[in-house]
Design an enzyme around this catalytic site. Structure first.
Site, short mmCIF file in Angstrom:
data_model
loop_
_atom_site.label_atom_id
_atom_site.label_comp_id
_atom_site.label_asym_id
_atom_site.label_seq_id
_atom_site.Cartn_x
_atom_site.Cartn_y
_atom_site.Cartn_z
N HIS A 38 0.85 -1.20 0.00
CA HIS A 38 0.00 0.00 0.00
C HIS A 38 0.89 1.25 0.00
O HIS A 38 0.80 2.10 0.89
CB HIS A 38 -0.91 -0.02 1.23
CG HIS A 38 -2.19 0.72 1.07
ND1 HIS A 38 -2.23 2.07 0.83
CD2 HIS A 38 -3.48 0.29 1.10
CE1 HIS A 38 -3.50 2.45 0.75
NE2 HIS A 38 -4.28 1.38 0.91
N GLU B 226 -1.58 0.71 -5.84
CA GLU B 226 -1.57 -0.65 -5.29
C GLU B 226 -1.78 -1.66 -6.42
O GLU B 226 -2.90 -1.85 -6.90
CB GLU B 226 -2.66 -0.80 -4.24
CG GLU B 226 -2.65 0.28 -3.16
CD GLU B 226 -4.01 0.44 -2.50
OE1 GLU B 226 -4.57 -0.59 -2.06
OE2 GLU B 226 -4.51 1.58 -2.45
#
Length: 345
Positions: free
Chosen positions: A180, A310
């Site tokens: 992330h 991501e």
């Protein structure tokens, strides 16, 4: 090539170690054992100083004082699973839920909440830190146990490769990891000088809880059309921010980048490749009070200060056909790679 280690904090009874990897060009990354977190990506500047192009925090505990999942390893499954439910081999499973009755980013027992064991390695042209952990069904609520490995490698092309592997046991389960990572390539407090290109013709329609409806939409004549470089901030303003999934690849590792992020002022650029079917972009439209990134020197973070990119299989793939295969079969090993290459224009 150099490797350095230091203990940085004792967090909730866990001794958290920071591992720094340095290449021959002076580029450097650091990772934390807690969350197998990518803590820094330091690149040399023309001023002789190193600049961190990731958003990060000074202390490991600060990563858990908010819900940003900042630069942490996400698993077993990235994104949202609707109602925390799925069917596998005719059996329905109910996972622990942690957001509006859905399971987000592996739930509250996911990868990012674990303190990982580690080793390091080096070759002539690269240095690596290898995180490893036995993932237990009792911990995260997903079926089955497996051995998870997260490897960060920095090479002399200023390229970071993250490899996520799972070696499964006797029960089928799910595996769809990501990092992330939040980027801000500039010396500014915002994204106003950034341009973005995404190799995508389609994006997912989402419901009010950001769960895919199953419909795949064309990017033509929408704010989601990043097939050519365009101002990221202008697109954010037009769309009131992004928390969206783009369709990026077919089977196999992409020969072309899935996304390129560029700061037009400094010339810094990150090029990302992945073999996944999806790219989730989150532009952080809101920030909780008291969040202070290291780069802000004590000032509060602001909305849209960074962009999370991501790379993964598409969200809720287990409940949607053709979103990507995230099933980990009995005694199977699966590995996914994401590469981030830094260049300076």
């Amino acid at each position: 090539m150099d490797i350095f280690r230091s203990v940085v904090e004792n967090y909730e009874g866990h001794v958290v170690t920071k591992i720094n990897l340095v290449n021959d060009n002076g580029a450097e990354i650091s990772c934390l054992t807690m969350g197998a977190t990518w803590n820094e990506f330091l690149v040399p500047g023309e001023d002789g100083k190193k600049h961190n192009v990731l958003l990060n925090f000074d202390q490991p505990s600060e990563y858990y004082a908010n819900s940003l999942c900042c630069c942490q390893s996400i698993g077993r499954v990235a994104g949202r699973i609707k109602n925390g439910q799925f069917t596998l081999n005719g059996k329905q499973y109910q996972l622990p839920t942690n957001e509006n009755g859905n399971t987000l980013h592996g739930g509250d027992g996911g990868f990012r909440f674990l303190n990982w064991g580690y080793t390091t390695s080096r070759t002539e042209n690269s240095v690596s830190v290898i995180f490893q952990k036995h993932i237990k069904e009792e911990r995260d609520g997903f079926p089955g146990n497996f051995l998870a490995t997260v490897i960060y490698t920095l090479d002399n092309k200023n390229r970071v490769t993250i490899s996520y592997s799972a070696l499964n046991g006797e029960e089928e389960t799910l595996f769809n990891p990501t990092c992330h990572a939040y980027f801000n390539l500039s010396d500014r407090h915002d994204l106003t000088t950034h341009s973005l290109q995404i190799n995508s013709h389609e994006y997912l329609q989402l419901d009010d809880e950001l769960i895919p409806t199953g419909r795949v939409l064309q990017v033509d004549d929408t704010p989601y059309d990043f097939r050519k470089f365009k101002s990221l901030q202008q697109a954010i303003d037009e769309n009131q921010g992004f928390d969206d999934a783009f369709v990026v690849n077919g089977p196999g590792m992409a020969t072309e980048p899935i996304v390129v992020l560029r700061d037009n002022e400094s010339g810094r650029q990150i090029t990302i490749k992945s073999e996944g079917t999806g790219l989730v972009m989150y532009t952080m439209p809101e920030v909780a009070d008291g969040v202070k990134f290291s780069r802000d020197h004590g000032e509060d973070a602001i909305p849209c200060e960074g962009v999370a990119l991501e790379a993964q299989q598409l969200p809720d793939a287990i409940n949607n056909e053709n979103f990507g295969d995230i099933v980990l079969k009995k005694n199977e090993k699966k590995t996914y790679h994401i590469t981030y290459e830094f260049t300076q224009k």
